[in-house]
Design an enzyme around this catalytic site. Structure first.
Site, PDB file in Angstrom:
ATOM      1  N   SER A 181      12.759  -7.139  -7.360  1.00 36.98           N
ATOM      2  CA  SER A 181      11.787  -7.862  -6.546  1.00 36.98           C
ATOM      3  C   SER A 181      12.439  -8.320  -5.235  1.00 36.98           C
ATOM      4  O   SER A 181      12.929  -7.497  -4.469  1.00 36.98           O
ATOM      5  CB  SER A 181      11.190  -9.016  -7.365  1.00 36.98           C
ATOM      6  OG  SER A 181      10.011  -9.513  -6.784  1.00 36.98           O
TER       7      SER A 181
ATOM      8  N   HIS B  73       5.216  -6.590 -13.581  1.00 34.93           N
ATOM      9  CA  HIS B  73       6.259  -6.937 -12.622  1.00 34.93           C
ATOM     10  C   HIS B  73       7.489  -7.499 -13.320  1.00 34.93           C
ATOM     11  O   HIS B  73       8.623  -7.121 -12.980  1.00 34.93           O
ATOM     12  CB  HIS B  73       5.737  -7.952 -11.602  1.00 34.93           C
ATOM     13  CG  HIS B  73       6.727  -8.216 -10.511  1.00 34.93           C
ATOM     14  ND1 HIS B  73       7.074  -7.270  -9.567  1.00 34.93           N
ATOM     15  CD2 HIS B  73       7.475  -9.312 -10.214  1.00 34.93           C
ATOM     16  CE1 HIS B  73       7.966  -7.755  -8.736  1.00 34.93           C
ATOM     17  NE2 HIS B  73       8.241  -9.003  -9.110  1.00 34.93           N
TER      18      HIS B  73
ATOM     19  N   ASP C 270       2.064  -3.319 -12.352  1.00 33.46           N
ATOM     20  CA  ASP C 270       2.489  -4.499 -11.592  1.00 33.46           C
ATOM     21  C   ASP C 270       1.301  -5.128 -10.879  1.00 33.46           C
ATOM     22  O   ASP C 270       0.572  -4.465 -10.141  1.00 33.46           O
ATOM     23  CB  ASP C 270       3.542  -4.063 -10.562  1.00 33.46           C
ATOM     24  CG  ASP C 270       4.427  -5.204 -10.109  1.00 33.46           C
ATOM     25  OD1 ASP C 270       3.922  -6.333  -9.980  1.00 33.46           O
ATOM     26  OD2 ASP C 270       5.626  -4.955  -9.872  1.00 33.46           O
TER      27      ASP C 270
END
Length: 264
Positions: free
Chosen positions: A96, A242, A215
């Site tokens: 991320s 995610h 996600d």
């Protein structure tokens, strides 16, 4: 066994976890997470590696209260932990926001990064949908942290996984008590400003871009864009949400391990 180490970098005391033995592997966490929360289960399935898990500013072991965050600052903190650990070259995985940190490191320090893996990464956070999300997080940190904890559960994990958590109000209460919310807000401000498009062409390390197929926080198309920007990169998919390192650590570790073994 994992040991905790600290390195002083300017006004910041940067903490990291150092475990295992073998070829060095650095794992960089995401927004609101830290090296233990995001990677604690994944490392169980990465045997034969010396693994460093740094916490950058706003998270976990690290104390750094000196204002607005920048990608260079976080990249510098991660690199400082490798220096402190005596690690010259290493494989690098970023998740991320940590994926953007990792790309910046690989582009600016090609002599240090042997292989690069991006998981749930994104090229830019300035698009309207991303800014809507990050602004919403920043707002909820200030006025309703319980609501943000619920939102993270609903959008970060799959519905089936959340259903197995048991007493969800107790889970929310624990999240509210344990999260570094001010640090998360500082990181979210950085998220909404990120643009690593100029870094991609300078990445020289063999690269795997892993998108999360389901996600809801970072669109899967963001991984496609990232892979398209790094010459010769591979694009792969985790069949998860995610927060895949926490929900499906076996699959994440397998994808990382397979790539690193094939890329030798």
């Amino acid at each position: 066994m994992s040991k905790t180490e600290y390195v002083q970098l300017g006004d910041a005391q940067v903490g990291y976890r150092d475990s295992g033995g073998g070829a060095p592997l650095v794992l960089v966490h995401g927004t609101g997470g830290d090296g233990e929360a995001n990677w604690g289960e994944v490392i169980r399935h990465l045997p034969g590696r010396r693994i460093l898990r740094p916490d950058y500013a706003g998270s976990g072991l690290t104390t750094d209260l000196s204002g607005r965050l920048t990608l260079d600052r976080l990249a510098g903190q991660v690199l400082a932990t490798a220096d402190h650990a005596g690690v010259e070259t290493f494989d690098l995985v970023g998740f991320s926001l940590g994926a953007a940190v990792a790309v910046r490191m690989a582009s600016r320090h090609p002599d240090r990064v042997r292989h690069l893996v991006s998981l749930g990464g994104f090229v830019t956070g300035v698009d309207p949908r991303s800014r809507l999300q990050f602004d919403h997080w920043i707002d909820l940190v200030a006025r309703d942290r319980e609501a943000l904890a619920r939102l993270i559960l609903l959008t970060g994990f799959s519905a089936d996984f959340v259903a197995t958590m048991g007493d969800l109000e107790a889970v929310v209460e624990q999240m509210v008590a344990s999260t570094n919310w001010d640090g998360m807000a500082r990181q979210a401000v950085l998220d909404r400003e990120i643009d690593i498009s100029a870094d991609l062409a300078d990445v020289r390390a063999p690269t795997l871009v892993l998108g999360n197929r389901h996600d809801q926080m970072v669109l899967p198309s963001a991984s496609i864009a990232l892979a398209n920007g790094v010459a010769g990169s591979r694009l792969g998919w985790i069949e998860g949400p995610h927060l895949s390192p926490m929900e499906c650590p076996v699959e994440v570790a397998s994808a990382i391990r397979t790539f690193l073994e094939e890329a030798k």
